[in-house]
Write an enzyme that holds these catalytic residues in place. Structure first.
Site: not given
Ligand code: XLS
Ligand code: NI
Ligand code: NI
Length: 438
Positions: A100, A103, A267, A306
């Site tokens: 990001h 980051d 994801e 998460d």
């Molecule tokens: C958060 C997301 C984040 C994205 C990128 O839950 O996974 O990390 O991958 O902004």
């Molecule tokens: Ni992610």
């Molecule tokens: Ni995530």
């Protein structure tokens, strides 16, 4: 290669090796179909978790303290951190990384200052990429951390915040292009709502679509050729996120005419939070040709948030790999370890163990999935299961060449259909014969 990490390069030692800091299944140089395993798997390191993560959670502050995190000012620390990160990418044999905007460079007191800081750091990253050959899988903008985004970014009820977010994505796109990023990701952490009492859902969805169209237009204007990706997530931090899962994401993209411009970054942990399996999300995206990339991690079956853990579940990954390979692979995407160390894993060595485990599990899954597809037993089973649609009235149904009236005649004539077993248990046992070959 410098040695700020005090741990050497990780080498492939084979499946029977007992050396912890070695790969058991990921042999980056191994040639498969004329391509190295490194190029097949396109592993990527998530800068935010591995180089900005401190182990903090909602109940307590960070636990992880890295020796390189001190220096005369924020910019010099950011550069030193980048040096260490690229040392790690090389030592762990990851060809890619992701970030990001915030980051890699600390946010300034104004948008202008933030952009200037980003430019300084990006120049440094560019040198590191050139020196090491490590590439950028995707870039993105952090539109969720700063308090200004507490009510959303593109879906904020204040047009001023929308404009600020647009400016940030504009810059992030320029930076991603500058670093040769192969994709650009939108994860809308705060693009959702906590209560409908203060929310105009219809307007917010239209604003999100307008924002994405503006991004597509700007990418075209500056000649950024990377693939745009949407990363669905049902909730967290908001109670309801608009791109809840791949299926609702498809509906959103198609409703607003964005499906030509976007694919999905799926994801694993987000699939779980949406009540799906990882493989389900991959199949849903692949069915409409929108499978883009993977954020490789896992949640915890007993914790409903998460947790972003490293995934070592070979069976789950093998099923995912079967679907990915059957869909023709990830194209410009890759497997990005959007995963973090557990809070008590405070040693640098833990960062190596975590990635070794994740990479080995994916590499083994890749090999097993290739065997499964080459032998074609499941494919054959599924083909046979649908065989009645290959000819006669089944074919006419698929071709849209029949009617309820005609089908009624067929039902009268054929009478009661015979019950045919789905053979799930047999298939689960068959799957295990592959997993245990590993
Ligand atoms: C958060 C997301 C984040 C994205 C990128 O839950 O996974 O990390 O991958 O902004
Ligand atoms: Ni992610
Ligand atoms: Ni995530």
């Amino acid at each position: 290669m410098q040695n700020l990490l005090k741990i050497g390069k990780i080498n492939y030692a084979g499946p029977t090796s007992e050396t912890p800091l070695s790969f058991k299944h990921y042999n980056p140089a191994e040639l498969i179909d004329g391509k190295t395993l490194k190029d097949h798997l396109r592993f990527s390191i998530a800068y935010w978790h591995s180089f900005r993560g401190t182990g903090g959670d909602p109940f307590g502050p960070g636990t992880i303290v890295r020796p390189w995190e001190t220096g005369k000012d924020a910019i010099s620390v950011a550069k030193k951190r980048a040096d260490v990160a690229f040392e790690f990418f090389q030592k762990i044999e990851a060809p890619f990384y992701c970030f990001h905007d915030r980051d890699i460079a600390p946010e300034g007191r104004s948008l202008r200052e933030s952009n200037q800081r980003l430019d300084k750091i990006v120049a440094h990253f560019k040198q590191l990429q050139q020196a090491t050959g490590v590439r950028l899988l995707w870039g993105t903008a952090n539109l969720f951390g700063n308090p200004r985004f507490m009510n959303g970014a593109a879906t904020n009820p204040d047009a001023h915040v929308f404009a600020y977010a647009a400016a940030q994505v504009k810059k992030a796109l320029e930076v991603t292009k500058e670093l040769g990023g192969e994709n650009y990701v939108f994860w809308g952490g705060r693009e959702g709502y906590d209560t409908l009492l203060n929310t105009n859902l219809k307007r917010e969805q239209a604003h999100l679509a307008a924002f994405l169209h503006l991004a597509v237009d700007y990418a075209k204007a500056i000649g950024f050729k990377g693939q745009f990706l949407i990363e669905p997530k049902p909730k967290e931090p908001t109670k309801h996120q608009y791109d809840f899962d791949v299926a609702s994401g498809i509906a959103f993209l198609k409703t607003f005419g964005l499906d030509q411009h976007f694919k999905f970054n799926i994801e694993t942990n987000h699939a779980t939070l949406a009540g799906h399996t990882f493989q389900h999300e991959i199949e849903v995206a692949a069915a409409v040709g929108l499978l883009g990339s993977i954020d490789a991690n896992t949640g915890d079956t007993l914790i409903g948030w998460d947790t972003d853990q490293f995934n070592t579940d070979v069976k789950e990954l093998t099923l995912a790999m079967v679907s990915i390979l059957r869909a023709g692979g990830l194209g410009s995407g890759g497997f990005n370890f959007d995963a973090k160390l557990r809070r008590p894993s405070v040693d640098i060595e833990d960062l190596f163990h975590a990635h070794i485990g994740g990479m080995d599990a994916y590499a083994l899954a890749f090999k097993l999935a290739r065997q499964i597809l080459a032998e074609g037993k499941f494919e054959q089973f599924v083909a046979d299961r649908y065989a009645t649609f290959d000819s006669g009235f089944g074919r006419a149904i698929e071709q849209g060449k029949t009617s309820f009236k005609e089908l009624e005649q067929i039902a009268f004539k054929l009478g009661e259909p015979k019950l045919r077993s789905g053979r799930q248990e047999y298939l689960e046992n068959l799957l295990n014969t592959y997993i245990h070959r590993g």
